[in-house]
Each structure stands twice: as C-alpha cells, then as structure tokens.
Enzyme design. Structure first.
Site, PDB file in Angstrom:
ATOM      1  N   ASP A 295     -60.682  -2.943  25.026  1.00 31.68           N
ATOM      2  CA  ASP A 295     -59.993  -1.660  25.122  1.00 31.68           C
ATOM      3  C   ASP A 295     -59.022  -1.760  26.282  1.00 31.68           C
ATOM      4  O   ASP A 295     -59.380  -2.257  27.364  1.00 31.68           O
ATOM      5  CB  ASP A 295     -60.981  -0.498  25.316  1.00 31.68           C
ATOM      6  CG  ASP A 295     -60.346   0.825  24.882  1.00 31.68           C
ATOM      7  OD1 ASP A 295     -59.997   0.946  23.694  1.00 31.68           O
ATOM      8  OD2 ASP A 295     -60.175   1.714  25.719  1.00 31.68           O
TER       9      ASP A 295
ATOM     10  N   TYR B   9     -45.974  -0.443  25.260  1.00 28.16           N
ATOM     11  CA  TYR B   9     -45.266  -0.098  26.493  1.00 28.16           C
ATOM     12  C   TYR B   9     -44.632  -1.310  27.179  1.00 28.16           C
ATOM     13  O   TYR B   9     -44.011  -1.166  28.235  1.00 28.16           O
ATOM     14  CB  TYR B   9     -46.231   0.578  27.480  1.00 28.16           C
ATOM     15  CG  TYR B   9     -46.847   1.868  26.980  1.00 28.16           C
ATOM     16  CD1 TYR B   9     -46.106   3.042  26.961  1.00 28.16           C
ATOM     17  CD2 TYR B   9     -48.161   1.907  26.543  1.00 28.16           C
ATOM     18  CE1 TYR B   9     -46.673   4.236  26.507  1.00 28.16           C
ATOM     19  CE2 TYR B   9     -48.735   3.090  26.090  1.00 28.16           C
ATOM     20  CZ  TYR B   9     -47.988   4.247  26.073  1.00 28.16           C
ATOM     21  OH  TYR B   9     -48.536   5.418  25.634  1.00 28.16           O
ATOM     22  N   ASP B  10     -44.799  -2.502  26.628  1.00 27.53           N
ATOM     23  CA  ASP B  10     -44.340  -3.739  27.287  1.00 27.53           C
ATOM     24  C   ASP B  10     -42.896  -3.676  27.808  1.00 27.53           C
ATOM     25  O   ASP B  10     -42.630  -4.124  28.930  1.00 27.53           O
ATOM     26  CB  ASP B  10     -44.489  -4.944  26.351  1.00 27.53           C
ATOM     27  CG  ASP B  10     -45.938  -5.407  26.195  1.00 27.53           C
ATOM     28  OD1 ASP B  10     -46.818  -4.820  26.860  1.00 27.53           O
ATOM     29  OD2 ASP B  10     -46.186  -6.327  25.414  1.00 27.53           O
TER      30      ASP B  10
ATOM     31  N   LYS C 204     -47.293 -14.597  28.869  1.00 27.95           N
ATOM     32  CA  LYS C 204     -48.038 -13.336  28.730  1.00 27.95           C
ATOM     33  C   LYS C 204     -49.541 -13.597  28.637  1.00 27.95           C
ATOM     34  O   LYS C 204     -50.343 -12.894  29.250  1.00 27.95           O
ATOM     35  CB  LYS C 204     -47.543 -12.559  27.505  1.00 27.95           C
ATOM     36  CG  LYS C 204     -48.101 -11.146  27.453  1.00 27.95           C
ATOM     37  CD  LYS C 204     -47.556 -10.305  26.321  1.00 27.95           C
ATOM     38  CE  LYS C 204     -48.322  -8.984  26.269  1.00 27.95           C
ATOM     39  NZ  LYS C 204     -48.064  -8.216  25.045  1.00 27.95           N
TER      40      LYS C 204
ATOM     41  N   HIS D 149     -52.828  -8.441  31.734  1.00 34.25           N
ATOM     42  CA  HIS D 149     -54.168  -7.881  31.940  1.00 34.25           C
ATOM     43  C   HIS D 149     -55.167  -8.500  30.952  1.00 34.25           C
ATOM     44  O   HIS D 149     -56.258  -8.883  31.319  1.00 34.25           O
ATOM     45  CB  HIS D 149     -54.104  -6.364  31.801  1.00 34.25           C
ATOM     46  CG  HIS D 149     -53.426  -5.878  30.534  1.00 34.25           C
ATOM     47  ND1 HIS D 149     -52.214  -6.365  30.094  1.00 34.25           N
ATOM     48  CD2 HIS D 149     -53.811  -4.962  29.602  1.00 34.25           C
ATOM     49  CE1 HIS D 149     -51.871  -5.771  28.968  1.00 34.25           C
ATOM     50  NE2 HIS D 149     -52.821  -4.920  28.645  1.00 34.25           N
TER      51      HIS D 149
END
Lengths: 204, 204
Positions: free
Chosen positions: A69, A162-163, A183, A188
């Site tokens: 998530d 949102y990248d 990436k 994250h």
C-alpha cells in the site's frame, strides 16, 4: 518461491515482479478467487495488512502473501492525501479521477493552501508499505519513504500517478523522469522492496 | 549504533541486548524521559508500534527506536491471553499476579476449558513483534512465533513467565529448560531478533 500478491491489478504485479527477480507472483484470480477488499485502514501499513490477511484467509495456510500500500503525503495537506491517494478528489462509489485530473486538482489545491500557509513549503514524501504474511503469527513489514517537493507543473513522461509532480532534489529529477532501473532503486517502493528482499532471502 | 528501547524494564534491555550484540540500547530514563505508555492495542504489532511511536515523539527526529511486544496465544483460549499475557488474571489497576500465580491460574483455566472442548488440544504459540521506528514514515517490523503445547505442570527453572509451561515438541523441552544461548536462537523473540538484525545491518 511462489508468492501471492494481494491485488487485482496486473500493473502492480509487473512493478513488484521487477523488484523481486527470481520469485513468481500469482494474483487472486490465478486461483479463481475474487478480489474486492475494501481499504478501510487509516495507515499504509494497516491497508497492506488487511489486504494480505484477507487473501491469506482465502488461500488457506502455507501460502505466503505479499501486499503493498503506498501513496503521497504532502505537508500542505497535513500528510494527505495519504491512504486516499488513489481516490483523491473522487466521489465515493463513482469512477476515480484520471491521473491527469487528479494531478491538476492537487496543484490547484496546493496553490490555495500555499496562500493560506506560505511558510509550510511544498515538501512531500512518497511512502510504501510492504507486508509479507506467512501466517497470522508470522508477519514481516517494511515501510519506506522518499522525500521530495511538489512542483508547480508536471515534468516527465515515465511512471504514473503523481510521479510527474514529485521532484527529488537529490537527483534533480521528478519521479517521472527516472529510468525504470533508477526508479526501482530510488523510489519508496524500490527501497521497501530491497529491505523485504533481505527478509525473503532469509526464509528457508 | 545507539538505539532507544521503548520500555522501562531493565530485564527487557538485557534480553534485547543479547539478541543484538554490537548495538547500544538506551532506555527512556537514560534521557530523563518518563515511561508510562498504555498498551491499548489489540495486537502485538499495534502495541509495539504505539510504544515505539510514543518514545520517538518524545526523543525527536533522528533517534532510532526499537519496541517489543510479545505474549502467549493458547488454542483453548481462542488465542488468549495474547496481548493480555502479562496481565492475565489481574485486576485492572491492581498489582499484576506473580508468574507462579498466573501459571497456576492458566493451568486451572485450561483444565476447565479442556473438559468443555476436549477436541481442541493444548496447542499454543509464543509470539513476538519487534518494531524499529526510524521515523514516522520509515518503520520496519517483524513478528515471529514458535509453536508448542501447554503442559499440565511446570518444568524447568530458566526463563520467566509462562516458560515452564510451554513445551517445544521439536526440542523435547520446555522454554524454561533451554540454555540462554538455545533460547536466544529458538524462541519467538530470538527468531524475530534474527530477522530484525538483517534489517539493522543493512542501514547505512
């Protein structure tokens, strides 16, 4: 090693597969299981845990399950949209906004908040929680984050969501300007995946 | 590396220190902080997380915090006493029972339950959740368990708490009959500590 992924989303399977070479990921539908778990948690971890636990209960014992998530936490939104990232600006029950519309809405919202609270700045972080559910009593989890800033206009065509708005000062690029390999290493999800890989490799 | 331990208990510091040689553990009181966090969570993980988050908030950023929550889950008690393990049979607000009195109460309770539900058996597991809180967005956790059976009378003088009642069929001993080294390797806390060590060693 075969691991079930607690998602109905093929794109997520591809992303996760990139982070865990050598493992085979199966989706609920690969075992004929429906997938409509409500993400009612108040944290990324809670949502990942409830997805993992739901799939594990459906599969029965002895089937490792991984759940993810993730989302964006913006200082000007007091940490929002957070667990609501995918549904930001959407009417409950209706089709979610497109990524473009969601990004436009985010920029507009931040512009207004910035006028009200100019000292806050445009800091934000992408957060990813991964949960590996081996049994109801054996659970590993890793939550990682990357710090950045929300630009005033999108940049780059890679990634998704949102990248294009998320600028990484340490790399001088938005998340949408990173190569896939970059990436996987710096995001994250990439950071959380690297830690989870340590745990996965330690399993007998 | 210095890590703060979210406990007021010196014994827990010693146990944890055993599992993480090379790290230095500090208690809240070593920084003059009070320690009276209420363990109100409904799972071991939740309790460990709320203890870690509370200490991290008290210390401020840049201080890694480790928290532990563990207990015994017994089939005949539908997974209890679980997060109530340390308070089993105690009156809220009053002094908790001694380990001996708690163990006697557990045996007596199981005897009664076994008469009501003889098919359930005396299966149980010790569970340990460890949470490493690096920041509100960077959190690692590991929950491990060891399966065993609750004997009808205590055996062994090592360990503490429920250890003399918890028989490990794979070792043919109770937890209280293990050497300190064996317990560090085979116990729920030892297993969780080994996984957390992998994550700790990966930090820059």
């Amino acid at each position: 090693m075969e691991i079930f992924l607690a998602t109905g989303n093929e794109d997520k399977r591809r992303e996760i597969q990139d982070l865990f070479p050598g493992l085979t990921f199966l989706l609920p539908r690969d075992r004929g299981l429906p997938w409509d778990v409500k993400e009612t948690g108040t944290s990324f971890f809670e949502n990942a845990l409830l997805k993992a636990a739901a799939l594990s209960a459906g599969l029965g014992p002895g089937r490792p399950v991984l759940a993810d998530d993730s989302g964006l936490c913006v200082d000007l939104l007091a940490g929002g949209p957070g667990v609501e990232s995918a549904r930001f600006g959407s009417v409950p029950g209706a089709k979610p906004l497109s990524a473009e519309d969601r990004n436009a809405l985010l920029l507009q919202t931040l512009e207004q908040r910035e006028r009200e609270s100019p000292e806050t700045g445009r800091g934000a972080r992408f957060v990813c929680a991964l949960v590996l559910f081996l049994s109801p009593y054996r659970i590993y989890s890793v939550q990682e984050a990357v710090e950045g800033e929300i630009l005033k206009a999108p940049r780059g065509s890679g990634g998704f969501g949102y990248d294009p708005l998320f600028f990484l000062p340490s790399l001088g690029k938005t998340m949408a300007e990173l190569s896939r390999e970059e990436k996987n290493r710096r995001s994250h999800r990439g950071l959380a995946g690297a830690k989870m890989n340590l745990l996965l490799r330690s399993l007998g």
